[in-house]
Design an enzyme around this catalytic site. Structure first.
Site: not given
Ligand code: GLC
Ligand code: CA
Length: 538
Positions: A113, A215, A269, A330-331
């Site tokens: 990641d 990310d 993402e 995880h979000d």
């Molecule tokens: C992404 C991640 C999340 C994190 C954010 C800031 O959205 O999936 O868990 O808090 O980025 O890095």
């Protein structure tokens, strides 16, 4: 946006045989919560290595590890203070190499990641940058003078609450942070930052890593003039700090680097709810290999909603690209909780699994979904996620990040110590060892559907076409030359004949494991919340 670049061959033209990230199934691991090998209550890399046999048994082709790099853990690893090392809480580089070798020996690829949008405020780059306006690293981050009245340079808000700007009195300027103030924004308009990121990618590829999840990749480029965002009904539209057209050029450069290695991949993402915008991140097959389609993940429990989201994304992804589907991460609240139901909760988990594993597009599973783990209620005073503090306890993401439920008993097979977050209240009955022993369990359904998908290329590579059926049914057909798979998913609470076309059935599976497959597809009867995949001749 795509200009006159030469269009790439379609994936089918590029690669006739197996592509692991296209044809396989990918499994997300939240490293803190998968397996603890040393009794400190926090999962680690050696723990993941010891559980690889579970993943091989399940049949996954790749694992994506949420960040395991050195981090002060302000955002549990999404605040990186060294991109080329492992946080001691997770182990060290030797542990990582062992995990990678053992995963590869089981045919499991490893995706890391990468957090390119921001670093930790403790990263030596930021420490240098904040030390003085003249520091050579100053321009690696985004600094601006206050407005004449001392206010922040523009109206941008942090996703995590409050202004996206933090004032540093020692140098008299604000720095930008889209997330926590401990996550200063890297300046991708500085070529030194780009080249540092490329070096990081090379570092891990040279070690044997197979890909990266990127990310918040849609936010790495901002409006160069940092103009104010418009507001509509008091809500700020993130017009100038995400989805800037310049992200695409940055991605193309990164993709060129990735393509100079063999069989590596990028999944992004792109947290935009408009799938048309998300699809642009495939470029002409020269940007992301996969972009997460979050509109699917946020669909309500409704056949028509899923049908629409799937068909829309399928139509938008360019033919050089490939779709993917994900229900939990995880979000977001786990889908077993989002779609829970007084009497049909377990059936819904089964139906969702069958959908995910029969659609055209790479399925991403989130650890624990294979046993139907639910979100766990965390008391407000025990919450760990910074969102509980900066926004509201309702936004807390701890509930979907609780430790894997491996077996009954103290520590649940996860730890010999005290776990960093509590187990679900159902841990004694809902765990891997229990479901392993029961061939009708959800865990076995996942495994059998993954096996069916692997053994029948029509289920990963075949074309996709929705079929007319009843309102409460999502039905579709996959075709590959002379082979065909018919899938019918009954989202309703009443039994139904989904009216599949007549065809003799020679294989498949049903979510109600005890029922025999239909002899002819047209005679298939589905119970409430039941689904079936039927393999038939052309
Ligand atoms: C992404 C991640 C999340 C994190 C954010 C800031 O959205 O999936 O868990 O808090 O980025 O890095
Ligand atoms: Ca540990």
């Amino acid at each position: 946006m795509t200009g006159s670049r030469p269009s790439r061959p379609t994936l089918q033209e590029q690669e006739a045989d197996h592509l692991w990230w296209r044809d396989g199934v990918i499994y997300q691991i939240y490293p803190r919560s998968f397996m603890d090998s040393n009794g400190d209550g926090i999962g680690d890399l050696e723990g993941i290595r010891r559980r690889l046999d579970h993943l091989a048994w399940l049949g996954v082709d790749g694992i994506w590890l949420s960040p395991c790099f050195p981090s002060p853990m302000a955002d549990f690893g999404y605040d990186v203070s060294d991109y080329c090392n492992i946080d001691p809480v997770f182990g060290n580089l030797e542990d990582f190499d062992r995990l990678l070798t053992d995963a590869h020996s089981r045919g499991i690829r490893v995706i890391l990641d990468l957090v390119p949008n921001h670093s930790s405020d403790r990263h030596p780059w930021f420490q240098a940058a904040r030390s003085s306006r003249a520091d050579p690293k100053r321009n690696w981050y985004v600094w601006r003078d206050p407005k004449p009245d001392g206010a922040p340079p523009n109206n941008w808000n942090s996703v995590f609450g409050g202004p996206a700007w933090e004032f540093e009195p020692q140098t008299g300027q604000y720095y930008l942070h889209t997330f926590l103030k401990e996550q200063p924004e890297l300046n991708w308009r500085n070529p030194e930052v780009v080249s540092a990121m490329h070096d990081i990618v090379r570092f891990w590829f040279n070690r044997g890593v197979d890909g990266f999840r990127l990310d918040v990749i849609h936010a790495i480029a901002k409006d160069p003039e940092l103009r104010d965002n418009p507001e509509v009904d008091g809500v700020q539209l993130r017009l100038h700090n995400e989805n800037h057209p310049d992200v695409h050029g940055m991605l193309r450069e990164l993709r060129r680097l990735v393509d100079s290695y063999d069989a590596r991949m990028l999944v992004g993402e792109v947290y935009l709810m408009d799938p048309a915008k998300v699809a642009t991140y495939y470029g002409l097959g020269d940007e992301l290999h996969l972009a997460f389609n979050f509109s699917f993940m946020h669909a309500p429990w409704d056949a028509a909603a899923f049908r629409t989201h799937v068909a829309r994304f399928a139509a938008l992804v360019p033919e050089q690209g490939w779709p993917d589907h994900v229900l939990s991460s995880h979000d977001a609240r786990r889908h077993a909780s989002r779609y829970d139901h007084a009497t049909l909760g377990e059936e819904r988990c089964r139906l969702a699994a069958l959908m995910l594993l029969t659609l055209r597009g790479t399925p991403f599973l989130y650890y624990g979904e294979e046993i139907g783990m639910r979100n766990v209620e965390i008391p407000v005073n025990a919450m760990q996620d910074p969102l509980a503090r900066t926004l509201t306890p309702q936004m807390c993401r701890d509930g979907e990040r609780t430790p894997m439920q491996w077996q009954p008993g103290l520590g649940a097979g996860f730890t010999d110590g005290s776990p960093w977050l509590p187990f679900g209240i159902d841990v004694e009955t809902r765990n891997v060892s229990r479901q392993m022993a029961d061939p009708t369990s959800l865990l076995h359904l996942y495994r059998d559907a993954i096996t069916l998908r692997r053994q029948n290329p029509v289920l990963h590579s075949g074309s996709f076409q929705t079929l007319d059926s009843a309102e409460q049914v999502f039905a579709f057909e996959r075709r590959d030359g002379g082979t065909r798979a018919l899938v019918a998913l009954n989202f309703g609470t009443t039994p139904i004949n989904p009216r599949l076309p007549a065809a003799s059935v020679h294989g498949g599976l049903r979510t109600h494991r005890q029922s025999p497959l239909a002899g002819d597809a047209a005679s298939l009867q589905l119970g409430p919340c039941e689904g079936a995949v039927l393999l038939t001749d052309g």
